[in-house]
Design an enzyme around this catalytic site. Sequence first.
Site, short mmCIF file in Angstrom:
data_model
loop_
_atom_site.label_atom_id
_atom_site.label_comp_id
_atom_site.label_asym_id
_atom_site.label_seq_id
_atom_site.Cartn_x
_atom_site.Cartn_y
_atom_site.Cartn_z
N PHE A 171 0.86 -1.18 0.00
CA PHE A 171 0.00 0.00 0.00
C PHE A 171 0.90 1.23 0.00
O PHE A 171 1.72 1.40 0.90
CB PHE A 171 -0.93 0.04 1.22
CG PHE A 171 -1.89 1.20 1.16
CD1 PHE A 171 -3.11 1.07 0.51
CD2 PHE A 171 -1.57 2.42 1.72
CE1 PHE A 171 -3.99 2.15 0.41
CE2 PHE A 171 -2.44 3.51 1.64
CZ PHE A 171 -3.66 3.37 0.98
N ASP A 221 9.46 2.90 1.56
CA ASP A 221 8.26 3.63 1.99
C ASP A 221 8.10 3.40 3.50
O ASP A 221 7.60 2.36 3.93
CB ASP A 221 7.04 3.15 1.21
CG ASP A 221 5.76 3.88 1.64
OD1 ASP A 221 5.75 4.51 2.72
OD2 ASP A 221 4.76 3.79 0.90
N LYS A 277 2.84 10.24 8.22
CA LYS A 277 2.08 9.85 9.42
C LYS A 277 2.61 10.41 10.75
O LYS A 277 2.18 11.45 11.18
CB LYS A 277 1.98 8.34 9.48
CG LYS A 277 1.02 7.79 8.40
CD LYS A 277 0.68 6.36 8.65
CE LYS A 277 -0.18 5.73 7.56
NZ LYS A 277 -1.61 5.97 7.72
#
Length: 410
Positions: free
Chosen positions: A148, A233, A262
């Site tokens: 993702f 990532d 985040k």
Amino acid sequence: MTADPMTVSRELSGLTSSSAVLDAYAESVMNTFGMPKRVFVRGEGCYLWDAEGRRYLDLLSGLAVNVLGHAHPTVLSAVTGQIATLGHVSNFFATPPQVALAERLSSMTGAKEARVFFTNSGTEANEAAFKITRMTGRSTIISTEGAFHGRSMGALALTHNPKYRLPFEPLPGEVIFVPYGDPEALASVVDETVAAVVLEPIQGENGVVVPPAGYLAKARQICDQHGALLWMDEVQTGMGRCGSWLVHIDEGVTADIVTVAKGLGNGFPVGACIATGQAARLLGPGSHGSTFGGNPVAAIAGLAVIAVIERDGLLDHAKALNDHLTAAIMKLDHPMITGVRGRGLLQAVILAKPIAPAVVDAALDAGFVINAPRPDVLRLAPALIISAAELDSFLSVLPSLLDQVAREST
Ligand SMILES: Cc1ncc(COP(=O)(O)O)c(C=O)c1O
């Protein structure tokens, strides 16, 4: 003059109960997430309060975001101080917080030379990285099954789930997906046409999937053999979530491109694409941009988060709680729990049956916020400031929640 928030936002006056907010939500907000299960109005530390004043222990942190919990005093004073001093200027100009955060993030990569492109989200950090890969003159990117990387057209092209991808095809190519955690599969597709290999060091959205030891190092080796960039990532795993600033650095692996977001702003929208070595110079004037990226308020939030994590020893705390949580979950010895996996404070409880969504609902009713990235996986991603006792308060009710849901589902 102080402005009463209710005067500024008169529209809020009718939205005092959860049902009023949800009724209005259904008519005014696009239905991309389904109907919300709760309306939260306040947060402090590891706790959230709903519109009726009920308290919840937040074990999800806004999807692995609030590493310092809610309303952290240092972040609060840094952000309010900055917004009162200089809230925004265009990227034609520099600000001290922007440059200081770029330096801090660059130093985390361990590279001699690194440069940062600031964004407002993980998706945008990945978009910047995608564009860097195109500047190599090669166009193939290798991604992994279960990956993702976000929902914009570029990030979606690297995201594996067909349910997310298919309605939006054609997506930017050429992207090849290989099984995650399998170095042979990676080696079989990387050649001189490959611009980059993009990997999450732990696949968060796929259910906190941890690859076999040595996988990232092998990926580095394969990329080096063929002159491809290794792009990590770390949007979900980085910034302390897993007990280190960056998981791949913790494993002794260096990357050409690193994306983070985040946890970086503790809820303030800020992301970064950090490129090292030659990759740091691939984007030049005019090749990419952002109005808000690197905004001084967002940058000061990132600096405050890093300072508090360092000052309070929260990387070590997250590592210690990893061991506490893993041992405590296995000690429950519950027939519905088949395992626990993860690192630091990104953990998954694996269930014997696909009842995780119902367990999430039962946990909410019991005053705990968790989520289910897969039907048989419960994800825990609490703030790094959480205590062992707070984690135990959830574990003490988990067996009865599992029993209740198992009973109801038969
Ligand atoms: C590994 C990873 N990359 C990218 C993203 C997208 O980040 P954002 O939602 O901030 O755009 C996510 C979000 O869950 C993620 O987990």
